[in-house]
Write a protein that holds these residues in place. Structure first.
Motif, PDB file in Angstrom:
ATOM      1  N   ALA A  92       0.794  -1.235   0.000  1.00  0.00           N
ATOM      2  CA  ALA A  92       0.000   0.000   0.000  1.00  0.00           C
ATOM      3  C   ALA A  92       0.820   1.275   0.000  1.00  0.00           C
ATOM      4  N   LEU A  93       2.110   1.171   0.341  1.00  0.00           N
ATOM      5  CA  LEU A  93       2.922   2.373   0.532  1.00  0.00           C
ATOM      6  C   LEU A  93       4.218   2.320  -0.266  1.00  0.00           C
ATOM      7  N   PRO A  94       4.777   3.480  -0.605  1.00  0.00           N
ATOM      8  CA  PRO A  94       6.088   3.513  -1.263  1.00  0.00           C
ATOM      9  C   PRO A  94       7.169   2.963  -0.338  1.00  0.00           C
ATOM     10  N   GLN A  95       8.270   2.544  -0.925  1.00  0.00           N
ATOM     11  CA  GLN A  95       9.342   1.924  -0.143  1.00  0.00           C
ATOM     12  C   GLN A  95       9.926   2.891   0.884  1.00  0.00           C
ATOM     13  N   GLU A  96      10.091   4.141   0.500  1.00  0.00           N
ATOM     14  CA  GLU A  96      10.683   5.112   1.433  1.00  0.00           C
ATOM     15  C   GLU A  96       9.837   5.232   2.693  1.00  0.00           C
ATOM     16  N   ASN A  97       8.524   5.358   2.521  1.00  0.00           N
ATOM     17  CA  ASN A  97       7.635   5.462   3.674  1.00  0.00           C
ATOM     18  C   ASN A  97       7.646   4.173   4.487  1.00  0.00           C
ATOM     19  N   THR A  98       7.656   3.052   3.778  1.00  0.00           N
ATOM     20  CA  THR A  98       7.686   1.756   4.449  1.00  0.00           C
ATOM     21  C   THR A  98       8.902   1.627   5.356  1.00  0.00           C
ATOM     22  N   GLU A  99      10.067   1.986   4.842  1.00  0.00           N
ATOM     23  CA  GLU A  99      11.294   1.850   5.630  1.00  0.00           C
ATOM     24  C   GLU A  99      11.296   2.792   6.833  1.00  0.00           C
ATOM     25  N   GLN A 100      10.731   3.982   6.660  1.00  0.00           N
ATOM     26  CA  GLN A 100      10.637   4.914   7.785  1.00  0.00           C
ATOM     27  C   GLN A 100       9.761   4.351   8.895  1.00  0.00           C
ATOM     28  N   ILE A 101       8.635   3.763   8.494  1.00  0.00           N
ATOM     29  CA  ILE A 101       7.721   3.174   9.478  1.00  0.00           C
ATOM     30  C   ILE A 101       8.376   1.992  10.180  1.00  0.00           C
ATOM     31  N   LEU A 102       9.053   1.147   9.416  1.00  0.00           N
ATOM     32  CA  LEU A 102       9.708  -0.014  10.015  1.00  0.00           C
ATOM     33  C   LEU A 102      10.804   0.404  10.987  1.00  0.00           C
TER      34      LEU A 102
END
Length: 295
Positions: free
Chosen positions: A251-261
């Motif tokens: 559902a999300l771009p990789q950059e946002n995903t990595e920030q959340i993780l």
């Protein structure tokens, strides 16, 4: 417990917040409201010629899910002194989602006075739930608990009150009791995404990761972003960052995903080093998570 809140160019994830509780009743039909063959504009309701006509319009808007427009009609009627009795409670119930918590509490108290002691169990439940939500939004947990208990005395099967008590108990770190309330709520309302998210985070706090994952995966085919974030959080706490990444990348771009993780991993690290999990989840609820850039 779990909410994505629009903040212009960012969204906020609430792991154990009251904000989501305040929106639990804000679900309804999205069909357009029509009067005399013309659409009624949500954010600019027309000026009704009489109190009776205004009340009919308020009910029409409310029943069609146009809560902001209904609120504006009630507000206009109130300014004209056209509300009394049970209609003050209608106004309070609609307004609670648009007013600051202290103003909402005052309006519910006014509604109780307007009913002049002639209050049905359904009205008692509405007043207690409304004030409970407002106190919870202010993190006034003892008052909120008292209010939700009042609502449950009026109706032991109130899903909203059961959910509210679950959130209060989670915030207090009383996860076994929270589990009892939320399990009953989900038995009564299995499709409630809000209760599903709250219950899943209770299972997480109890260390029952697989139970939380199984519960959240039931919503996988039509997963709201709040549910997706909660599932990713549980995966991280279960040391399955690979699965968390997969869920978010759907559902999300990789950059946002990595920030959340990164944020979730930091939370896990603090919990593993002695921070109470309810403290950490509460901190997550007040930390903005940027999901995407908006033009």
């Amino acid at each position: 417990m779990s909410l994505i809140k629009n903040t212009h160019n960012s969204f906020r994830f609430g792991a154990l917040t009251a904000t989501a509780l305040l929106l639990v009743m804000l679900a309804g039909c999205s069909s357009q409201v029509i009067k005399d063959g013309e659409p009624v504009i949500e954010n600019a309701p027309y000026e009704a010629e009489s109190a009776e006509e205004a009340l009919k319009l308020a009910h029409l808007l409310r029943d069609n899910g146009r809560y902001k427009a209904a609120y504006e009609v009630y507000e206009n009627m109130d300014e004209k002194g056209q509300l009394e009795g049970a209609f003050v409670l209608e106004y309070a119930s609609i307004s609670a989602s648009f007013l600051p918590p202290l103003e909402a509490i005052a309006l519910f108290k006014r509604a109780e006075l307007a009913l002049d002691g002639n209050i049905t169990s359904e009205q008692t439940q509405a007043i207690c739930v409304g004030t409970g939500r407002a106190h919870l939004a202010l993190s006034q947990l003892e008052q909120a608990s008292s209010n939700f208990q009042c609502a449950l005395q009026a109706n032991p099967n109130s899903v909203v009150a059961l959910n509210g008590m679950g959130v209060v108990l989670n915030k207090q770190g009383n996860f076994p009791e929270a589990l009892k309330h939320l399990q009953k709520a989900i038995d009564l309302s299995p499709s409630s995404k809000l209760v599903v998210n709250n219950l899943s985070l209770t299972w997480l706090a109890l260390g029952k990761h697989q139970k939380a994952i199984s519960l959240l995966r039931t919503k996988h085919n039509n997963m709201a972003i709040s549910t997706r974030l909660n599932l990713a959080l549980v995966y991280v706490f279960n040391h399955r960052e690979d699965m968390a990444r997969k869920v978010l990348l759907e559902a999300l771009p990789q950059e946002n995903t990595e920030q959340i993780l990164d944020q979730y991993s930091s939370s896990l690290h603090r919990v593993e080093n002695g921070v109470a999990i309810e403290t950490e989840l509460f901190a997550l609820s007040n930390t903005p998570i940027k999901l995407k850039d908006l033009d």
